[in-house]
Design a protein around this motif. Structure first.
Motif, PDB file in Angstrom:
ATOM      1  N   ASP A 105     -31.612 -13.878 -13.928  1.00 48.91           N
ATOM      2  CA  ASP A 105     -30.844 -14.622 -12.930  1.00 48.91           C
ATOM      3  C   ASP A 105     -30.470 -13.706 -11.775  1.00 48.91           C
ATOM      4  OD1 ASP A 105     -30.783 -17.122 -13.796  1.00 48.91           O
ATOM      5  OD2 ASP A 105     -28.718 -17.114 -14.535  1.00 48.91           O
ATOM      6  N   SER A 129     -35.823 -15.705  -8.994  1.00 48.87           N
ATOM      7  CA  SER A 129     -35.439 -14.945 -10.184  1.00 48.87           C
ATOM      8  C   SER A 129     -35.810 -13.475 -10.005  1.00 48.87           C
ATOM      9  CB  SER A 129     -36.111 -15.532 -11.423  1.00 48.87           C
ATOM     10  OG  SER A 129     -37.498 -15.588 -11.229  1.00 48.87           O
ATOM     11  N   GLY A 172     -26.462 -23.140  -7.592  1.00 50.17           N
ATOM     12  CA  GLY A 172     -27.776 -22.501  -7.692  1.00 50.17           C
ATOM     13  C   GLY A 172     -28.398 -22.212  -6.342  1.00 50.17           C
TER      14      GLY A 172
END
Lengths: 524, 258
Positions: free
Chosen positions: A448, A442, A516
């Motif tokens: 994000d 992060s 992700g």
């Protein structure tokens, strides 16, 4: 020189479309499906269904596929062809001795013996056809003529008036029979082209030429072709010595469904299998195991051995195949009725003799690793190759001990030699996770970190948590390196890679994709 | 012609540092020498060891029949295997499904003589013992549930066969324990560059090494992908290094921005 003057009266047995029928039977395809076998990009053989759609031998694959859209295309495998034909020849040899195997699907024998034994040529031919029907070949044809060449043309004769499977050219009338055929049948394309340009279109007109003139103009090959065309086939039937059957078959009655039972039952058979080979001074370096089950299913697999098979090795392979790596590979779902082991490639035992002062180091390695294999299974002991690829996991190929990598060593080397632009530079990671692991990355304040379509980062990564760990600071990082592989394909992937060093000094190779952040490898 | 009986000197001291300053060092050196002479096994020979690694190990060689324990660095363990493999020995790897094969090859291990058993399952001991029978060096990650008796059994098997175990993790009877600390990667900046080389401190402790662990700086690997010692900085028993420290490459600071 009686042999040269009077051709041998021959029986030729021909199974039409043998290569495609054999491939269809072996691979479990429907018999009526359009099928083409390909050799070097050209159609080598095609089934009757494909032929009716306009597929011909010698066409390019693309052309054949455009003529017949639902064509099944397979590479031609001569080994398979021979293997499937072998039981057919063996069945013929049971009733007629002295069979010459011309090619898979075709065999020749002398006519004299069988016709006397069965009381006539037609009766002998009928006996052959009955035998073939017994082993599952129903559409075979028999040609009987003076010499194998004429017999072959008789068997292959395609004419609406001849529907009988037995075609007999009476003795001494072969020249007359051959005369109307085209010169292409000599299977010498250059000669046939030349003859056509000289105005000689049929075998009959070629045969009418003078012997000496043919020799002067066309040489010894021309003379041979001239003899064939004249019906004086000089070739004799060269009967083969039937190969000794080294295979070992065991039927289970009642069927067995437990691996240990099967292995125990097969122990003696495996020992006999190896002993029989030894008696012929041979060792098997590859074997083929065929397992038949109660519900009519039958699965085969070839096993290679780095050296040669002992009885214990054979038994191990039987066990592994019956167990399978999961049931998917062995594909068995019912009890086993029949087990067949045959040598696929053999080698003279002399090449594998142990040295006078004990074996070499490699021999010790083989026996030691075979022991480990018997503990953890065939796929448990691996050797490694480096292949080409962009991801570390693509570049690693693990092959069971004694097997060949998929596609062979040459394809691995070929893929390694390709340039692979976009691979990660620097030292390769020492740990490459078999399954990539979820990590957390992060930006400042937990923002994000994403990559947009132009390859721009939305935030600088400042915090990193390894799989199952607590978040810590990022001490160095670089990226994104975009990878877009096979974007036109559903199996393709788009991802961005990063290298990152965490606060304890550990270095990671990370991947960011739609699902992700993932750790792919670790430089530990 | 004079007959003289040469006292066989163990070759393990060929590379030992000559200057001995403190009494403690001298005592330790003598003790090690006595132990070396007292060695009763005939077959206790050294395996070919790559130079970068030889400096770390007690005696300066990877000993056949011994066990070494490496903590938290697969690269260092692979570097231990590289010397014997390059000299023609077979290597086995047990219980490392995530081993980077490319890194093994880059470390100098010949893949043609490398055998992997990634998932030995419950049979870790049997598989490792069977592999140790035939290969020269076994790299293995021991399971947590290994009893002292099992360790002793494998240890005696190794001694008998003369093969070496490199355990990735704790191993109770290890000849030496190697730990990597102070990981410093070169070449990677803040959003630029790439991982090019790594400099680590390896601390070595072991049965034959008394006192504080020996510490060495090591390139693991350098920019040429070679494992080699990085100077002699950080020898704890000596306040100031007596020998001039070989210049460490400084090119990383320049090469960092690429």
């Amino acid at each position: 020189m009686t042999a040269s003057m009077s051709p041998v009266r021959s029986i030729l047995l021909w199974c039409p479309d043998w290569p495609t029928n054999a491939a269809a039977a072996e691979l479990g395809l429907a018999p009526g499906a359009p099928l083409a076998l390909i050799e070097r990009g050209d159609v080598f053989a095609c089934s009757a269904a494909a032929r009716s759609e306009g597929v011909r031998r010698g066409l390019r694959v693309r052309e054949a596929q455009s003529r017949c859209t639902d064509l099944v295309v397979l590479p031609y495998d001569p080994v398979l062809d021979h293997r499937v034909f072998e039981p057919v020849v063996a069945a013929v040899e049971q009733i007629v001795p002295g069979v010459e195997l011309s090619r898979p699907g075709t065999c020749v024998m002398r006519a004299r013996g069988p016709s006397r034994y069965y009381g006539g040529e037609r009766q002998a031919a009928q006996a052959l056809l009955d035998t073939l029907a017994g082993v599952g070949v129903s559409d075979a044809r028999v040609g009987i003529a003076d010499g194998p060449f004429a017999a072959e043309q008789a068997a292959k004769l395609h004419s609406p008036t001849v529907t009988d499977a037995i075609r007999i050219v009476p003795a001494g009338r072969s020249p007359e029979f051959l005369a109307p055929f085209g010169v292409e049948l000599l299977e010498r394309p250059e000669l046939a082209t030349l003859l056509r340009r000289l105005g000689i279109h049929t075998l009959g007109s070629f045969a009418a030429l003078d012997d000496m003139q043919v020799r002067d103009r066309f040489g010894p090959h021309g003379v041979l072709a001239h003899r064939l065309a004249s019906g004086f086939d000089p070739s004799d039937v060269d009967a083969r010595v039937p190969p000794a059957d080294h295979s070992s078959v065991l039927e289970f009655e009642p069927p067995l469904d437990r691996v240990d039972q099967i292995a125990f039952a097969f122990r003696t058979a495996a020992e006999e299998f190896v002993a029989r080979l030894q008696a012929s001074s041979l060792v098997a370096t590859a074997i083929r195991i065929n397992v038949s089950t109660e519900n009519g299913d039958s699965r085969s697999r070839t096993w290679l051995h780095p050296r040669w098979f002992t009885a214990g090795d054979v038994l191990d392979r039987v066990r592994w195949q019956v167990q399978g790596a999961g049931l998917a590979e062995s594909g068995l779902n019912s009890a086993i009725t029949r087990l067949r082991v045959e040598p696929e490639s053999v080698d003279p035992a002399g090449n594998h003799e142990a040295g006078l002062y004990g074996g070499a180091t490699d021999e010790r390695i083989h026996s030691g690793l075979s022991r480990v294999q018997s503990m953890v299974g065939h796929t448990g002991v691996l050797t490694a190759r480096i292949a080409g690829g962009r991801q570390p996991s693509d570049r690693r190929i693990l092959v069971p001990w004694g097997d060949l990598p998929p596609g062979g060593e040459a394809s691995v080397r070929a893929s390694q030699a390709l340039p692979w632009p976009g691979r990660v530079p620097g030292p390769p990671p020492a740990t490459v996770f078999p399954e990539r692991r979820r990590v957390l990355v992060s930006g400042t304040g937990g923002a994000d970190v994403a990559v947009d379509d132009r390859g721009e980062l939305s935030a600088v990564p400042v915090s990193f948590a390894e799989p199952g760990g607590r978040p810590g600071a990022v001490s160095a990082w670089a990226g994104p390196w975009p990878v877009t592989e096979r974007w036109w394909d559903a199996g393709g992937r788009r991802l961005n890679r990063f290298q990152l060093v965490d606060e304890s000094g550990g270095a990671w190779l990370l991947v960011l994709d739609d699902s992700g952040w993932w750790a792919e490898a670790r430089y530990d | 012609m004079s007959l003289s009986v040469a006292t066989p000197r163990p070759p393990v001291f060929a590379g030992a540092p000559a200057p001995v300053e403190t009494a403690a060092n001298q005592v330790a050196e003598l003790q090690a020498r006595i132990r070396g002479m007292q060695r009763t096994r005939i077959d206790s020979h050294g395996l070919p060891t790559s130079p970068g690694i030889a400096e770390l190990l007690p005696g300066g060689v990877l000993r056949a029949g011994a066990a070494y324990s490496v903590h938290e660095s697969t690269s260092l363990a692979l570097a231990l295997l590289a010397g014997p493999s390059a000299a023609g020995a077979w290597c086995g790897v047990v219980g490392l499904p995530a081993l980077g094969v490319e890194a093994a090859a880059a470390a100098g291990i010949d893949l043609d003589r490398l055998v992997l058993v990634p998932e030995p399952g419950e049979q870790w001991l049997q598989v490792t013992a069977a592999l140790a029978d035939v290969v020269t060096v076994v790299l293995a990650r021991p399971p947590a549930s290994l009893s002292a008796a099992e360790v002793a059994r494998l240890g005696s098997r190794l001694r008998q066969r003369g093969s070496t175990l490199v355990a990735l993790g704790e191993w109770p009877q290890s000849e030496a324990t190697l730990r990597v600390s102070d990981d410093r990667w070169m070449g990677l900046g803040d959003g630029h560059g790439f991982l090019a080389a790594r400099r680590v401190t390896v601390s070595v402790s072991g049965r034959t090494l008394t006192g504080k662990p020996r510490r060495k700086q090591l390139w693991l690997p350098d920019t040429e992908q070679v494992v080699r010692p990085a100077g002699l900085a950080g020898v704890p028993t000596r306040p100031v290094p007596a020998q001039p420290v070989p210049a460490t490459p400084v090119r990383f600071d320049e090469a960092a921005v690429s």
